[in-house]
Design a protein around this motif. Structure first.
Motif, PDB file in Angstrom:
ATOM      1  N   ASP A  37       9.792  -5.990  -3.011  1.00 33.50           N
ATOM      2  CA  ASP A  37       9.484  -5.452  -1.678  1.00 33.50           C
ATOM      3  C   ASP A  37      10.748  -5.029  -0.940  1.00 33.50           C
ATOM      4  OD1 ASP A  37       6.829  -5.796  -2.084  1.00 33.50           O
ATOM      5  OD2 ASP A  37       6.513  -7.195  -0.416  1.00 33.50           O
ATOM      6  N   LYS A  55       3.719  -1.809   4.063  1.00 32.88           N
ATOM      7  CA  LYS A  55       3.389  -2.458   2.792  1.00 32.88           C
ATOM      8  C   LYS A  55       4.068  -1.717   1.641  1.00 32.88           C
ATOM      9  CE  LYS A  55      -1.092  -4.070   4.319  1.00 32.88           C
ATOM     10  NZ  LYS A  55      -2.524  -3.830   4.231  1.00 32.88           N
ATOM     11  N   GLY A  57       4.448  -2.415  -2.798  1.00 33.22           N
ATOM     12  CA  GLY A  57       3.477  -2.390  -3.895  1.00 33.22           C
ATOM     13  C   GLY A  57       2.319  -3.344  -3.631  1.00 33.22           C
ATOM     14  N   ASN A  58       1.107  -2.895  -3.922  1.00 34.40           N
ATOM     15  CA  ASN A  58      -0.078  -3.742  -3.796  1.00 34.40           C
ATOM     16  C   ASN A  58      -1.008  -3.317  -4.922  1.00 34.40           C
ATOM     17  OD1 ASN A  58      -2.267  -5.252  -3.086  1.00 34.40           O
ATOM     18  ND2 ASN A  58      -2.829  -3.977  -1.318  1.00 34.40           N
ATOM     19  N   TRP A  59      -0.846  -3.982  -6.061  1.00 34.44           N
ATOM     20  CA  TRP A  59      -1.548  -3.450  -7.227  1.00 34.44           C
ATOM     21  C   TRP A  59      -2.079  -4.561  -8.122  1.00 34.44           C
ATOM     22  CZ3 TRP A  59       0.741  -5.024 -11.796  1.00 34.44           C
ATOM     23  CH2 TRP A  59       2.070  -5.497 -11.684  1.00 34.44           C
ATOM     24  N   SER A  60      -3.079  -4.183  -8.907  1.00 38.52           N
ATOM     25  CA  SER A  60      -3.643  -5.076  -9.924  1.00 38.52           C
ATOM     26  C   SER A  60      -3.960  -4.211 -11.140  1.00 38.52           C
ATOM     27  CB  SER A  60      -4.921  -5.710  -9.380  1.00 38.52           C
ATOM     28  OG  SER A  60      -5.806  -6.002 -10.447  1.00 38.52           O
ATOM     29  N   LYS A  67      -1.832   0.564  -5.600  1.00 42.76           N
ATOM     30  CA  LYS A  67      -1.452   1.182  -4.321  1.00 42.76           C
ATOM     31  C   LYS A  67       0.016   0.899  -4.037  1.00 42.76           C
ATOM     32  CE  LYS A  67      -5.841  -0.051  -2.075  1.00 42.76           C
ATOM     33  NZ  LYS A  67      -5.966  -1.452  -2.491  1.00 42.76           N
ATOM     34  N   TRP A  68       0.661   1.888  -3.471  1.00 43.67           N
ATOM     35  CA  TRP A  68       2.042   1.723  -3.016  1.00 43.67           C
ATOM     36  C   TRP A  68       2.165   2.342  -1.631  1.00 43.67           C
ATOM     37  CZ3 TRP A  68       6.259  -0.694  -5.268  1.00 43.67           C
ATOM     38  CH2 TRP A  68       6.064  -1.167  -6.573  1.00 43.67           C
ATOM     39  N   GLU A  70       0.779   1.849   1.096  1.00 43.11           N
ATOM     40  CA  GLU A  70      -0.566   2.310   1.424  1.00 43.11           C
ATOM     41  C   GLU A  70      -0.810   2.620   2.891  1.00 43.11           C
ATOM     42  OE1 GLU A  70      -3.523  -1.064   1.100  1.00 43.11           O
ATOM     43  OE2 GLU A  70      -1.784  -1.974   0.178  1.00 43.11           O
ATOM     44  N   ASP A  71      -0.050   1.985   3.813  1.00 44.11           N
ATOM     45  CA  ASP A  71      -0.300   2.303   5.227  1.00 44.11           C
ATOM     46  C   ASP A  71       0.660   3.374   5.766  1.00 44.11           C
ATOM     47  OD1 ASP A  71       1.824   0.575   5.032  1.00 44.11           O
ATOM     48  OD2 ASP A  71       1.282  -0.657   6.763  1.00 44.11           O
ATOM     49  N   GLU A 254      -1.892   7.083  -0.250  1.00 40.33           N
ATOM     50  CA  GLU A 254      -2.691   7.070  -1.465  1.00 40.33           C
ATOM     51  C   GLU A 254      -3.680   8.232  -1.561  1.00 40.33           C
ATOM     52  OE1 GLU A 254      -2.319   5.599  -4.208  1.00 40.33           O
ATOM     53  OE2 GLU A 254      -0.708   4.243  -3.599  1.00 40.33           O
TER      54      GLU A 254
END
Ligand code: ATP
Ligand code: MG
Length: 653
Positions: A37, A55, A57-60, A67-68, A70-71, A254
């Motif tokens: 981060d 934000k 990285g927010n990924w699975s 998502k990277w 994302e906001d 995104e």
């Protein structure tokens, strides 16, 4: 010592020009993993945001949801154009060199590119294009191709560029798959002195695409084309009616930026979807870092904008860095085999990025065409697209790079958005044929057939090791889905080894920790229990001075399980002889060992290639297996007639 073991240390010149020394690379890489981060938060400022992201990285990858940033809110065309206007309105963005070397060179400044892009964006709005609509581009290599891409980005439309050499069937399939109602094309292109019909091909394709509402046509060669009165519009006519400014659409990080179909080397092309912020940040950062780009330098990537290499390193990476790119309409061997070198000399190109397939083709004519030209402007060389055989690397280094210039061998894929493994010119000693080291945030690892880590999970176990190449962590430039088929995306990349991204490529990590791509995993041959990558055997054949190109596949063999069938193209003017065939077998024995000795050596004037120049081993495998009824999708082949000639000449009946 074989050629592949040569080590080329970082040169003083590369060190002086670099923004990344070995120590900096090591520190950045370590931090990109230990404090992802924080690392990316420091990079976010590379872009101009309407709303900066909080934000990272927010990924699975199980289930797959990536998502990277994302906001964040931004517009890609603003990042490639508007933000450069205060200081670079007069800086040249695109230098255009036509197919005909006598065609007048076009030089388009950032100010002009901005105005033209805005005009085209306004024209698209006038035709009814809305945010989120897919627009198919079927363009020659002219600046209007970049304008069209950026115009889509400006208004939030999603472009789908189809390589301007594909057939009407291939265009129609991609228009239907993307459910696209708008097309941008040109009258004709020029290719090796011949007109290339574009509008005519679109007309044919659209017979199967009744939903297409509007076609925007750029006049390039001026040759006559049919214009469908309600559907088709000349760009130059609409251009005269619209303003040169256009408010950019605020895009969520995104929101989709483009769809691009893969080369089709291994099967039916996939409509890979890239989104806005992560892709742009990745191409912006890799362009600047890998090529050590300095303001004012001229960068030439020889790929077509129809491939991801053209998207990332002709358009988005360079333009978001206010760089100057050369855009070339033609081919390497027209009007003569020295065209690349003549063009480098003519425009004083500083950084040259091309594909092994082009180099192998040019090597057939020896170094004389290179030596005819003053290439002293060059500072850095690069390659992408396939493993580069050490022989081709050494030729490139010696003759084009005058034994001085670094070569960045960049491994990546349509799905990765930008470079993933590569040496950095000021940080890494080079090994011919090695993609060297992972870029920031990238964690390659090797797994066996069952998915057990061989060298990983975070790549800590030193080599030598070999296996299937996977990546263990997401990165901003990663594709988010296959358009309209998320299940296929999950199936293709994340289910072979659950929770890991499977590249489809095999790799080797050597004792120094360098990564080598050994070829596609499907292409691995297993001879009497010995697994070998096709790239290694091919490189051993290409190491012979009379060989221009080689492609190796396995075929069922009663005793060995698989035998080796090698297709070989000789250099211009070389006659085939038994002595030569013996030497070729010997070359493989010497470089790899007797186990790799080809069972069949099939001499052929040409190999089946995709339109992007990659050898389609899938077809060669079928021919070697005598199973030529089931060749599969051949729509992305450059020259289908090559296939029949190979079938007629096959040795393994
Ligand atoms: P498809 O996925 O439809 O079969 P493709 O894989 O050829 O087509 P691309 O995304 O254009 O489509 O190519 C990516 C592949 O090219 C990589 O997976 C790898 O096999 C090869 N490649 C690219 N660059 C390099 C490189 N520097 N060294 C070795 N291989 C490379
Ligand atoms: Mg692929």
């Amino acid at each position: 010592m074989s050629d592949a073991d040569h080590l080329f240390p970082v040169t003083d010149a590369a060190l002086a020009a670099t923004r990344t020394t070995a120590a900096q690379y090591a520190a950045n890489y370590a931090r990109s993993l230990s404090d992802s981060d924080g690392f990316w938060r420091d990079q976010v400022g590379r872009l101009d945001w309407m709303t900066p992201p909080t934000k990272m990285g927010n990924w699975s990858w199980d289930p797959v949801d990536i998502k990277w940033f994302e906001d964040g809110v931004l517009n890609v065309s603003v990042n490639c154009l508007d933000r450069h206007l205060p200081h670079h309105a007069d800086t040249i963005a695109i230098v255009w060199e036509g197919d005909d070397p006598k065609a007048p060179v076009r030089r388009i400044s950032y100010g002009e590119l901005h105005a033209e892009t805005c005009r085209m964006a306004n024209a698209l709005i006038g035709l009814g294009v809305q945010k989120g609509d897919r627009v198919t581009l079927y363009m020659p290599m002219i600046p209007e191709a970049a304008m069209a891409m950026l115009a889509c980005a400006r208004i939030g439309a999603v472009h789908s560029v189809v390589f301007g050499g594909f057939s009407p069937e291939a265009i129609a399939g991609r228009i239907q798959d993307a459910d696209s109602k708008f097309v941008i094309t040109a009258d004709y292109g020029n290719r090796a002195g011949k007109p290339l019909q574009l509008k005519g091909a679109v007309d044919k394709a659209l017979e199967q695409c009744p939903d297409v509402e509007a076609v925007l046509v750029v006049r390039h060669t001026g040759a006559e084309v049919n214009m469908h009165p309600e559907r088709d519009h000349w760009w130059h006519e609409l251009r005269a009616q619209v303003p040169a400014t256009c408010t950019p659409e605020p895009m969520a990080a995104e929101d989709p930026l483009f769809i691009l179909y893969t080369s089709g080397s291994t099967g039916k092309p996939k409509g890979v979807l890239h989104t806005t912020a992560g892709y742009l940040l990745w191409t912006n950062m890799t362009f600047e870092t890998v090529f050590d780009y300095r303001q004012g330098e001229l960068f030439w990537c020889t790929a077509d904008v129809g491939w991801v290499t053209g998207h990332s390193y002709i358009v988005y990476g360079p333009l978001s860095n206010a760089a100057t790119v050369l855009m070339f309409e033609g081919v390497p061997n027209y009007p003569d085999v020295d065209r690349f070198w003549a063009t480098i000399a003519k425009h004083k190109v500083n950084i040259f990025y091309t594909a092994p397939t082009a180099l192998r083709a040019l090597m057939r004519d020896g170094p004389e065409p290179v030596d005819r030209h003053d290439l002293s402007s060059l500072r850095l060389l690069g390659t992408v697209g396939e493993p580069i055989n050490p022989e081709a690397w050494l030729w490139y280094h010696r003759h084009v790079g005058k034994s001085k210039l670094p070569i960045v061998d960049t491994w990546w894929q349509t799905e990765t958005g930008g470079a993933m493994m590569t040496p950095l010119p000021g940080a890494h000693a080079l090994k011919p044929g090695a993609a060297a080291m992972p870029f920031y945030g990238i964690v390659p690892a090797l797994v066996d057939a069952e998915g057990k880590f061989i060298a990983g999970p975070e790549g800590q176990n030193p080599g030598p090791n070999e296996g299937n190449l996977v990546l263990t962590r997401s990165w901003p430039g990663q594709a988010r889905t296959v358009y309209g088929d998320h299940e296929r995306f999950t199936q293709t990349y994340f289910t072979t080894y659950r929770g890991l991204y499977f590249t489809g490529d095999g790799a080797r990590r050597d004792a120094d920790g360098y990564w080598w791509i050994t070829g596609r995993v499907d292409d691995v041959i297993n001879v009497s229990g010995h697994r070998m990558g096709t790239a290694e055997v091919e490189s051993a054949l290409v190491a012979h001075p009379d060989v221009a190109e080689a492609a190796v596949v396995g075929y069922p063999h009663d005793i060995k399980g698989q035998g080796i069938y090698a297709y070989v193209t000789l250099n211009s003017g070389v006659e085939a002889s038994d002595k030569l065939l013996t030497e070729l077998r010997y070359s493989v024995r010497e470089h790899i060992g007797p186990i790799a000795t080809p069972d069949h050596l099939h001499l052929t004037p040409a190999l089946p290639k995709t339109r992007s120049g990659k050898i389609m081993r899938r077809i060669l495998r079928k021919i070697a297996e005598n199973d030529f009824a089931a060749l599969g999708d051949t729509s992305t082949l450059a020259d289908p007639s090559v296939v029949q000639a190979l079938i007629d000449g096959r040795l393994n009946r």
